[in-house]
Write an enzyme that holds these catalytic residues in place. Structure first.
Site, PDB file in Angstrom:
ATOM      1  N   GLY A   6      -0.470   3.306  -9.126  1.00  0.00           N
ATOM      2  CA  GLY A   6      -1.290   2.219  -8.578  1.00  0.00           C
ATOM      3  C   GLY A   6      -2.740   2.656  -8.434  1.00  0.00           C
ATOM      4  O   GLY A   6      -3.470   2.222  -7.548  1.00  0.00           O
ATOM      5  N   LEU A   8      -5.375   2.040  -9.999  1.00  0.00           N
ATOM      6  CA  LEU A   8      -6.471   1.068 -10.203  1.00  0.00           C
ATOM      7  C   LEU A   8      -6.450  -0.006  -9.124  1.00  0.00           C
ATOM      8  O   LEU A   8      -7.160  -0.999  -9.208  1.00  0.00           O
ATOM      9  CB  LEU A   8      -6.355   0.429 -11.601  1.00  0.00           C
ATOM     10  CG  LEU A   8      -6.430   1.417 -12.779  1.00  0.00           C
ATOM     11  CD1 LEU A   8      -6.347   0.672 -14.109  1.00  0.00           C
ATOM     12  CD2 LEU A   8      -7.701   2.255 -12.723  1.00  0.00           C
ATOM     13  N   GLY A   9      -5.636   0.202  -8.090  1.00  0.00           N
ATOM     14  CA  GLY A   9      -5.520  -0.779  -7.002  1.00  0.00           C
ATOM     15  C   GLY A   9      -6.553  -0.533  -5.916  1.00  0.00           C
ATOM     16  O   GLY A   9      -7.413   0.341  -6.051  1.00  0.00           O
ATOM     17  N   GLN A  10      -6.423  -1.288  -4.814  1.00  0.00           N
ATOM     18  CA  GLN A  10      -7.440  -1.231  -3.760  1.00  0.00           C
ATOM     19  C   GLN A  10      -7.525   0.161  -3.141  1.00  0.00           C
ATOM     20  O   GLN A  10      -8.602   0.727  -2.999  1.00  0.00           O
ATOM     21  CB  GLN A  10      -7.091  -2.264  -2.670  1.00  0.00           C
ATOM     22  CG  GLN A  10      -8.156  -2.365  -1.596  1.00  0.00           C
ATOM     23  CD  GLN A  10      -7.740  -3.177  -0.379  1.00  0.00           C
ATOM     24  OE1 GLN A  10      -6.559  -3.384  -0.120  1.00  0.00           O
ATOM     25  NE2 GLN A  10      -8.730  -3.615   0.386  1.00  0.00           N
ATOM     26  N   ASP A  50       4.403   2.065 -16.485  1.00  0.00           N
ATOM     27  CA  ASP A  50       5.167   1.160 -15.621  1.00  0.00           C
ATOM     28  C   ASP A  50       5.999   2.045 -14.707  1.00  0.00           C
ATOM     29  O   ASP A  50       6.924   2.724 -15.167  1.00  0.00           O
ATOM     30  CB  ASP A  50       6.088   0.269 -16.476  1.00  0.00           C
ATOM     31  CG  ASP A  50       7.038  -0.550 -15.596  1.00  0.00           C
ATOM     32  OD1 ASP A  50       7.728  -1.424 -16.139  1.00  0.00           O
ATOM     33  OD2 ASP A  50       7.076  -0.298 -14.368  1.00  0.00           O
ATOM     34  N   TYR A 140       7.818  -8.501   1.925  1.00  0.00           N
ATOM     35  CA  TYR A 140       7.022  -7.269   1.887  1.00  0.00           C
ATOM     36  C   TYR A 140       7.388  -6.359   3.060  1.00  0.00           C
ATOM     37  O   TYR A 140       7.653  -5.171   2.879  1.00  0.00           O
ATOM     38  CB  TYR A 140       5.550  -7.661   1.955  1.00  0.00           C
ATOM     39  CG  TYR A 140       4.553  -6.550   2.007  1.00  0.00           C
ATOM     40  CD1 TYR A 140       3.828  -6.299   3.172  1.00  0.00           C
ATOM     41  CD2 TYR A 140       4.288  -5.772   0.889  1.00  0.00           C
ATOM     42  CE1 TYR A 140       2.875  -5.304   3.224  1.00  0.00           C
ATOM     43  CE2 TYR A 140       3.325  -4.770   0.935  1.00  0.00           C
ATOM     44  CZ  TYR A 140       2.624  -4.546   2.101  1.00  0.00           C
ATOM     45  OH  TYR A 140       1.679  -3.555   2.157  1.00  0.00           O
ATOM     46  N   LYS A 144       9.075  -2.637   3.029  1.00  0.00           N
ATOM     47  CA  LYS A 144       8.391  -1.474   3.618  1.00  0.00           C
ATOM     48  C   LYS A 144       9.275  -0.828   4.692  1.00  0.00           C
ATOM     49  O   LYS A 144       9.333   0.399   4.807  1.00  0.00           O
ATOM     50  CB  LYS A 144       7.041  -1.881   4.202  1.00  0.00           C
ATOM     51  CG  LYS A 144       5.977  -2.215   3.150  1.00  0.00           C
ATOM     52  CD  LYS A 144       5.677  -1.034   2.250  1.00  0.00           C
ATOM     53  CE  LYS A 144       4.547  -1.335   1.280  1.00  0.00           C
ATOM     54  NZ  LYS A 144       4.288  -0.203   0.379  1.00  0.00           N
TER      55      LYS A 144
HETATM   56  C1  VAH Z   1      -1.181  -7.198   2.938  1.00  0.00           C
HETATM   57  N1  VAH Z   1      -3.106  -5.720   2.898  1.00  0.00           N
HETATM   58  O1  VAH Z   1      -1.877  -8.029   3.486  1.00  0.00           O
HETATM   59  C2  VAH Z   1      -1.675  -5.744   2.971  1.00  0.00           C
HETATM   60  C3  VAH Z   1      -1.245  -5.057   4.243  1.00  0.00           C
HETATM   61  C4  VAH Z   1      -1.075  -5.174   6.698  1.00  0.00           C
HETATM   62  C5  VAH Z   1      -1.348  -5.917   5.462  1.00  0.00           C
HETATM   63  O2  VAH Z   1       0.014  -4.516   4.100  1.00  0.00           O
HETATM   64  O3  VAH Z   1      -0.149  -7.472   2.409  1.00  0.00           O
END
Ligand code: VAH
Length: 317
Positions: A6, A8-10, A50, A140, A144
């Site tokens: 990742g 190239l990500g934030q 990938d 998400y 996590k």
């Molecule tokens: C999102 N920036 O908004 C992420 C982060 C706490 C938020 O995990 O999904």
């Protein structure tokens, strides 16, 4: 050598460049799904990879003699709600494979980002502690939370040195926002500089934990350089940064851009934000590995606006 997924990500773009500064370009392998972009990464090597292709990942680990992995590739909260099965696959399987490789002795150390999204129902909204019950209500957040349990499992059972931070919303100017619920706090700066106005998809009084990218990178490196014995958390460390609402952020922006106007049209991400805490207690990280911050909301706003004025002018906008 060090591998970043990742890259190239934030987080990835900035973490890669800091790791190059510390370890030298020849010791850093950046990887991402997208084509390599010269101006985005200073790594000595770039692998278009990938990260769910385990055979390819193992080959890269072997070819470059990788010993440390910063595994950042992930779908964020907004995107994950739209693609639950792919989010589950991408957010979990590569992490487990990296832990397996460490168990086999191929890797020495792994960093993996968790998120304040692991918190959900049944806990106080403010000063959420390190050991509260995790009741995530988003795809998400569920992914996590599961990832944190895998990290703890591989450490407890096999001594795998995997380390993790529950990042709050991260704000930066080098890479555009990537589908996160907190990314209103990134978009608002781009729009303030380009248009002088912004329509926020989060309601004006919704406070969320946030952190400027420089502080997030410093914290990540501090955790990874801390001696093993000092770490008392092997799920993921709370990291609270600062807490503010869209309204408070707009007030800060108006100090530099007086004509800036904001209005609010909450969308599906408002429900996600409502399920998250407003502020986090990160005293355990401060005790275990001396976490500290340099940027408050004013310093961050000033730095964001200064850099975006240059970046957006340069691209002729
Ligand atoms: C999102 N920036 O908004 C992420 C982060 C706490 C938020 O995990 O999904």
């Amino acid at each position: 050598k060090i591998l970043i997924t990742g890259a190239l990500g934030q987080i990835g773009t900035e973490l890669t460049n800091r790791l190059v500064e510390i370890h030298g370009a020849e010791n850093v392998v950046a990887s991402g799904l997208d084509r390599w972009q010269k101006d985005l990464t200073s790594a000595g090597y770039y692998e278009r990879m990938d990260v769910t292709n385990t055979q390819l990942v193992r080959q890269v680990i072997k070819d470059y003699d990788i010993t440390t992995v910063y595994h950042l590739a992930s779908l964020l909260s907004g995107t994950s709600e739209k693609q639950p099965l792919f989010a589950w696959k991408l957010n979990l399987e590569p992490l487990i494979h990296f832990c397996e490789m460490a168990k086999e002795g191929l890797l020495k150390k792994i960093f993996w980002p968790s998120s304040i999204a692991v918190f959900g129902k049944g806990i106080p909204k403010n000063d959420v502690g390190q050991d509260v019950v995790l009741n995530p209500t988003t795809v998400y957040g569920i992914s996590k939370m599961a990832g944190e349990k895998w990290c703890e499992y591989y450490f407890d059972k096999y001594g795998v040195d995997v380390r993790s931070i529950r990042y709050p919303g991260l704000i930066s100017w080098k890479t555009p926002a990537g589908g996160g619920t907190t990314d209103y706090a990134v978009e608002i700066f781009y729009e303030a500089v380009e248009q002088g106005k912004y329509t926020s998809f989060i309601a004006e009084d919704t406070a969320m934990p946030m952190l400027y990218m420089d502080d997030a990178i410093n914290a990540t490196l501090k955790l990874m350089e801390a001696p093993k014995e000092s770490l008392t958390v092997r799920s993921s460390y709370n990291l609270g940064g600062m807490s503010f609402t869209p309204k408070q952020l707009a007030e800060e922006i108006k100090k530099e851009i007086p004509e800036f106007e904001i209005n609010y049209q909450p969308d599906f991400r408002q429900q996600i934000a409502d399920s998250w805490p407003s502020s986090i207690d990160d005293s355990v990280a401060k005790k275990d590995w001396n976490l500290s911050y340099d940027f408050g909301i004013s310093e961050m706003s000033t730095d964001m606006i200064k850099n975006l004025k240059i970046k957006l002018r340069k691209s002729g906008i």
